[in-house]
Scaffold this motif. Structure first.
Motif, mmCIF file in Angstrom:
data_model
loop_
_atom_site.group_PDB
_atom_site.id
_atom_site.type_symbol
_atom_site.label_atom_id
_atom_site.label_comp_id
_atom_site.label_asym_id
_atom_site.label_seq_id
_atom_site.Cartn_x
_atom_site.Cartn_y
_atom_site.Cartn_z
ATOM 1 N N ARG A 89 -78.630 -0.652 -63.560
ATOM 2 C CA ARG A 89 -79.198 -1.526 -64.470
ATOM 3 C C ARG A 89 -78.844 -2.909 -65.324
ATOM 4 O O ARG A 89 -79.438 -4.368 -65.790
ATOM 5 C CB ARG A 89 -78.327 -0.960 -66.186
ATOM 6 N N ALA A 93 -81.500 -6.006 -65.850
ATOM 7 C CA ALA A 93 -82.256 -6.585 -67.196
ATOM 8 C C ALA A 93 -81.733 -7.955 -66.385
ATOM 9 O O ALA A 93 -82.450 -8.637 -67.414
ATOM 10 C CB ALA A 93 -80.415 -6.730 -67.867
ATOM 11 N N MET A 96 -85.145 -9.178 -65.814
ATOM 12 C CA MET A 96 -85.985 -9.454 -67.163
ATOM 13 C C MET A 96 -85.913 -10.156 -67.563
ATOM 14 O O MET A 96 -86.735 -10.331 -68.354
ATOM 15 C CB MET A 96 -85.752 -7.849 -67.894
ATOM 16 N N CYS A 97 -85.032 -10.333 -67.879
ATOM 17 C CA CYS A 97 -84.467 -12.203 -69.291
ATOM 18 C C CYS A 97 -83.379 -13.009 -67.776
ATOM 19 O O CYS A 97 -82.335 -13.515 -68.648
ATOM 20 C CB CYS A 97 -83.316 -11.334 -70.231
ATOM 21 N N VAL A 127 -91.279 -9.754 -62.859
ATOM 22 C CA VAL A 127 -91.342 -8.687 -62.939
ATOM 23 C C VAL A 127 -92.466 -8.827 -63.787
ATOM 24 O O VAL A 127 -93.419 -7.588 -64.408
ATOM 25 C CB VAL A 127 -89.788 -7.948 -64.050
ATOM 26 N N ARG B 89 -89.207 -9.936 -73.118
ATOM 27 C CA ARG B 89 -87.828 -10.459 -72.354
ATOM 28 C C ARG B 89 -86.804 -9.848 -72.808
ATOM 29 O O ARG B 89 -85.566 -8.944 -71.971
ATOM 30 C CB ARG B 89 -88.481 -11.103 -71.406
ATOM 31 N N GLN B 90 -86.336 -10.288 -74.186
ATOM 32 C CA GLN B 90 -85.266 -10.038 -74.523
ATOM 33 C C GLN B 90 -84.888 -8.116 -74.695
ATOM 34 O O GLN B 90 -83.552 -7.509 -74.630
ATOM 35 C CB GLN B 90 -84.708 -10.932 -75.670
ATOM 36 N N LEU B 92 -86.552 -5.670 -74.190
ATOM 37 C CA LEU B 92 -86.244 -5.544 -72.738
ATOM 38 C C LEU B 92 -85.710 -5.114 -72.044
ATOM 39 O O LEU B 92 -84.990 -4.600 -71.569
ATOM 40 C CB LEU B 92 -87.460 -5.302 -71.694
ATOM 41 N N ALA B 93 -84.422 -6.759 -71.724
ATOM 42 C CA ALA B 93 -83.166 -6.613 -70.953
ATOM 43 C C ALA B 93 -81.953 -6.175 -72.026
ATOM 44 O O ALA B 93 -81.163 -4.889 -71.077
ATOM 45 C CB ALA B 93 -83.399 -8.497 -71.302
ATOM 46 N N MET B 96 -82.441 -2.554 -71.664
ATOM 47 C CA MET B 96 -81.910 -2.109 -70.020
ATOM 48 C C MET B 96 -80.447 -1.641 -69.828
ATOM 49 O O MET B 96 -80.124 -1.079 -69.092
ATOM 50 C CB MET B 96 -82.770 -3.253 -68.982
ATOM 51 N N CYS B 97 -80.026 -3.031 -70.104
ATOM 52 C CA CYS B 97 -78.696 -2.817 -69.765
ATOM 53 C C CYS B 97 -77.479 -2.623 -71.610
ATOM 54 O O CYS B 97 -77.368 -4.014 -72.086
ATOM 55 C CB CYS B 97 -78.329 -4.072 -69.352
ATOM 56 N N LEU B 100 -75.141 -5.113 -72.996
ATOM 57 C CA LEU B 100 -75.475 -6.902 -73.792
ATOM 58 C C LEU B 100 -75.266 -6.145 -74.965
ATOM 59 O O LEU B 100 -75.182 -7.669 -75.755
ATOM 60 C CB LEU B 100 -76.610 -7.439 -73.097
ATOM 61 N N VAL B 108 -75.321 -12.540 -77.583
ATOM 62 C CA VAL B 108 -76.471 -13.268 -75.764
ATOM 63 C C VAL B 108 -78.005 -13.369 -76.631
ATOM 64 O O VAL B 108 -78.769 -14.057 -76.272
ATOM 65 C CB VAL B 108 -76.360 -12.704 -74.806
ATOM 66 N N PHE B 109 -77.886 -12.349 -77.711
ATOM 67 C CA PHE B 109 -79.431 -12.502 -78.459
ATOM 68 C C PHE B 109 -79.479 -12.294 -79.994
ATOM 69 O O PHE B 109 -78.639 -12.110 -80.759
ATOM 70 C CB PHE B 109 -79.992 -11.108 -77.753
ATOM 71 N N VAL B 127 -84.276 3.542 -70.878
ATOM 72 C CA VAL B 127 -85.209 3.283 -70.180
ATOM 73 C C VAL B 127 -85.692 5.170 -69.365
ATOM 74 O O VAL B 127 -85.851 5.217 -68.100
ATOM 75 C CB VAL B 127 -85.997 1.979 -70.333
ATOM 76 N N LEU B 322 -95.705 -5.258 -65.976
ATOM 77 C CA LEU B 322 -94.600 -3.943 -65.988
ATOM 78 C C LEU B 322 -95.150 -2.383 -66.086
ATOM 79 O O LEU B 322 -95.008 -2.208 -67.243
ATOM 80 C CB LEU B 322 -94.507 -4.271 -67.961
ATOM 81 N N VAL B 353 -90.401 1.039 -70.252
ATOM 82 C CA VAL B 353 -90.138 -0.463 -70.323
ATOM 83 C C VAL B 353 -91.522 -0.597 -71.101
ATOM 84 O O VAL B 353 -91.894 -0.876 -71.960
ATOM 85 C CB VAL B 353 -89.852 -1.077 -69.058
#
Lengths: 497, 497
Positions: A89, A93, A96-97, A127, B89-90, B92-93, B96-97, B100, B108-109, B127, B322, B353
């Motif tokens: 993951r 990630a 992805m970013c 991606v 992308r943020q 989705l990231a 994904m993880c 974060l 971070v976002f 996901v 995607l 995703v």
């Protein structure tokens, strides 16, 4: 606009309708894993979730005799609590970013994750871009290398086709094989209904061969020969043999000698081998390690045409939702390889995240890498837990009166055989159900909230009844699941005895 | 093992082979967007990349007359430098993880990204789990709401089917429509070859209708009627009409009145409408805003059966890799809705995703959200750049002698008509090429490194020649691309005049 208030012009009838309006082969198709049971389970789950907000059931809703629906109908580990692998993951990630791994960004990931993600970005357009139709070249090259490491025999990147899970590749190969309704493909009974459903849709002949339940769901070449000869006698041109190893729904693992015999059979009878090997990492017996068809075909220097399938959905990753998979072909005509390429082209390419997930599955972190320790402990925990659950669940089921269940050597399922009283068989017939095990499973769902799939959805010997259950609920839940099943089973037997 | 050194047993012939060994319909299928030109372009690109490391061409490689291959063959914006939208992308990231966005993780976002990701995770199993076959319920609900906002008419979540891009949904619908080889579907000429290829594979009858090149690639109902009547005269049961709006490869945008006429035609003639609306955000003319078929069908209170398709691959996101898309159906029988559900089930579900990306496309940040300003500036920049490139490229092409190009009102392509000298037509015939524009495009590729697709891959009036080019290279590159095309064109005309 005046037309707003006018009635619609007179349309004679729907173009697409039940009255001959749609392709009949598609209507005939069955896919039990997502069928009637699951629709009912989803309805029950909605009923439960509606009661949560104010805890007051609405008058029309009778309270259900359970508090949650347990989905044992499908190998979907993360839907029942399995955690994803951190390394996988994190890399995904990061690609992805990519700002997360920019040189000036604060470090949020281990260095090998960062490096891996940078390698992916350097070797692709990221991606968000279509890749080559059969998948990113660098992923295919790395998959080929990983197969070489696994088997000791080389693999060529141009023989690797990346697809959305394994299913899409299976369908492409079947679509090439089935030219007319008298072309057939041999599939196991019981089998994973992807095969029967796709073949029904493609209007091909299903040539079933029985797995030997009394012999740990073994696959005998005599049985293959018998069913092949029978089919040929009926005028079927049999073109390929599907082998699912480890078995789904049956969980058996084939020995190397067994693979050799099957390969010799296919050579002799001129059949393509379709090897569904998506559960290759889900082997729970030390006596029978997984051996790939690719390896044995290579050892034998056989020229038999082989397509093998693998997926990120199973194993210990269990990344079903990412839809990543690959097909490796061997000994195929160059013409055929190019035809597969063209068929993949019409879907442009599989999703890139899934493609990269395939790479991460095939080439995980190595000892010494910063991510290795965590990766290794996650993988080991998941694997050991699956193994314990497989045993707990089959032991549990075997303790039911009138239930016999081969232990799971591999995969994610058990396929217990249930003795159904004649009165229940009659009742199911009266209800117009396809098989008595459908009634058994429906009643289990209504009584316990546990959703399993009737054996008739996979195929079984006439007069026998089974269901397929995963053993994927958490270890904490498994005893409760067995207990709920057991109480239901006793009540069912009592009701119809 | 002794068999290692023995020759392989005698296999009579390949099962899958060119000699009648594979499904003929698949062999007959053509898909030019990823065909001969692209394979050659990829070979040239490999040749160039091999020369990079030591800058010394190997003796067998003649230096190429260009330094890079420019892929104008496919609408794949991020492969030619378009940047993804940060917000998309943020989120989705983060899903994904999820570590974060853990409560104790450093931020971070932006906060709306975090909230959006948490909502997704709360409403799904993440996901990594299969969703319901037609897609995550909460995504379908939000897509339905977004369609309501777009059109002013409600949409039902159970009429939304999420798929890997739009292509998979298109194929499902065609497979339902085509029951026998005399069932037909009307497709534009020129058209996007997904339709012709899928119909060839499904062994259905393609009923072409011509777009009017002299009238800005207009779609006339008289032409539809003419071709429908012709087809019926040949014994074809015409069941549906495909409309691509904005057009691919032709770039026209249909007016609301035009849509009304088409809907009335389909009602009268009992045809399903398949509305390919994947370029709905790629409209560059203020005179003709995009209007959806769904909206006009709803306004007219028409009962015509409609399936409309949308995708994250196009628009300003350009997230081709995607593989996210949806189909909305309207006025379909419940039986048919359930059949579509079953067909989707056999592929289990589209990638999650991509499903979430559909949600992010349909419901972007709003004014006042922390991410809005950046989102808005990214989207505006991409859109304005596409618009300028569309104009620059068609102006450029129209300055070539013997080239006429309708400006692009929408989508990502131009489809210039080229005058090909008779000597070139003869030469192409001698070379056994399908059409003279194939030779034109091959020679362009060899001379300039620019990869475009011959008009014959999309269909065109007999005796006319075209090619399709995207206008996706960066604004910095566009003048160079036009210049290289121009010099090639002059040389080509000179060579064959």
């Amino acid at each position: 606009m005046t037309s707003r208030t006018q009635p619609a012009p007179d349309v004679p009838r729907k173009v697409l309708s039940a009255a001959g309006g749609v392709n009949r082969s598609l209507e005939a198709m069955e896919y039990a894993v997502r069928g009637q049971l699951v629709l009912r389970a989803e309805a029950l789950a909605r009923q439960l979730s509606r009661r949560v907000p104010d805890s007051q059931p609405s008058p029309s809703e009778s309270p259900l005799p359970f508090h949650s629906v347990v989905y044992c109908n499908i190998g979907n580990p993360q839907s029942v609590g399995q955690k994803p692998i951190s390394f996988v993951r994190q890399v995904l990630a990061a690609i992805m970013c990519p700002t997360l791994i920019a040189p000036d960004a604060p470090a949020v990931f281990p260095s090998d994750v960062v490096q891996r993600a940078r390698d992916v970005l350097a070797a692709s357009h990221g991606v968000g871009a279509y890749s080559e139709s059969r998948g990113l070249p660098f992923v295919r090259a790395r998959v080929a290398k990983a197969i070489h490491r696994r088997d000791g025999f080389p693999s060529h990147p141009d023989n690797i086709f990346l697809s959305n899970g394994a299913s899409d590749s299976v369908k492409v190969l079947l679509s090439m094989l089935l030219r007319t309704p008298t072309d057939g493909v041999m599939i196991p009974i019981p089998q994973y209904p992807l095969y029967s459903a796709s073949m029904t849709a493609l209007n091909g002949a299903q040539v079933g061969y029985y797995l030997d339940e009394d012999n740990a769901w073994g696959l005998g070449v005599d049985e293959l020969q018998l069913r092949l000869d029978e089919a040929r006698g009926r005028g079927i041109t049999v073109r390929a043999l599907v082998v699912i190893n480890p078995g789904n729904p049956t969980g058996q693992v084939l020995s190397e000698q067994n693979l050799k015999d099957i390969i010799h059979f296919c050579e002799r009878e001129n059949l393509v081998i379709m090897a569904d090997e998506v559960y290759q990492k889900n082997v729970y017996t030390e006596e029978k390690p997984f051996v790939s068809f690719k390896k044995v075909v290579s050892e034998l220097r056989s020229q038999v045409e082989l397509a093998s399938f693998h997926s990120v959905s199973k194993g210990v990753m269990g990344e079903c939702g990412l839809r990543g998979g690959y097909m490796e072909v061997l000994n195929m005509d160059q013409y055929v390889n190019e035809l597969i390429y063209k068929l993949f082209s019409v879907s442009l390419c599989s999703n890139i995240v899934g493609q990269v997930a395939v790479d991460l599955m095939m080439t995980p972190p190595e000892q010494g890498d910063p991510s290795y320790e965590l990766y290794n402990s996650e993988v080991t925990n998941i694997y050991e837990s699956l193994r314990r659950k497989a045993i707990a669940m089959s032991d549990g089921l075997n303790a039911f009166e009138g239930v016999r269940c081969n232990p799971s050597e591999g995969a994610m399922y058990l396929f217990p055989r249930i003795t159904i009283p004649p009165a229940a068989v009659t009742e199911a017939k009266n209800l117009g159900l396809a098989s008595a095990d459908v009634m058994y499973c429906l009643e289990m769902l209504e009584a316990t909230g546990i959703c399993v799939v009737p054996g008739s959805g996979f195929g079984q010997r006439k007069g026998t009844y089974h269901f397929r259950t995963t053993f994927l609920p958490s270890e904490k839940e498994i005893p409760g699941v067995i207990d709920r099943m057991h109480r239901f089973h006793q009540q069912f037997m009592l009701k119809y005895s």
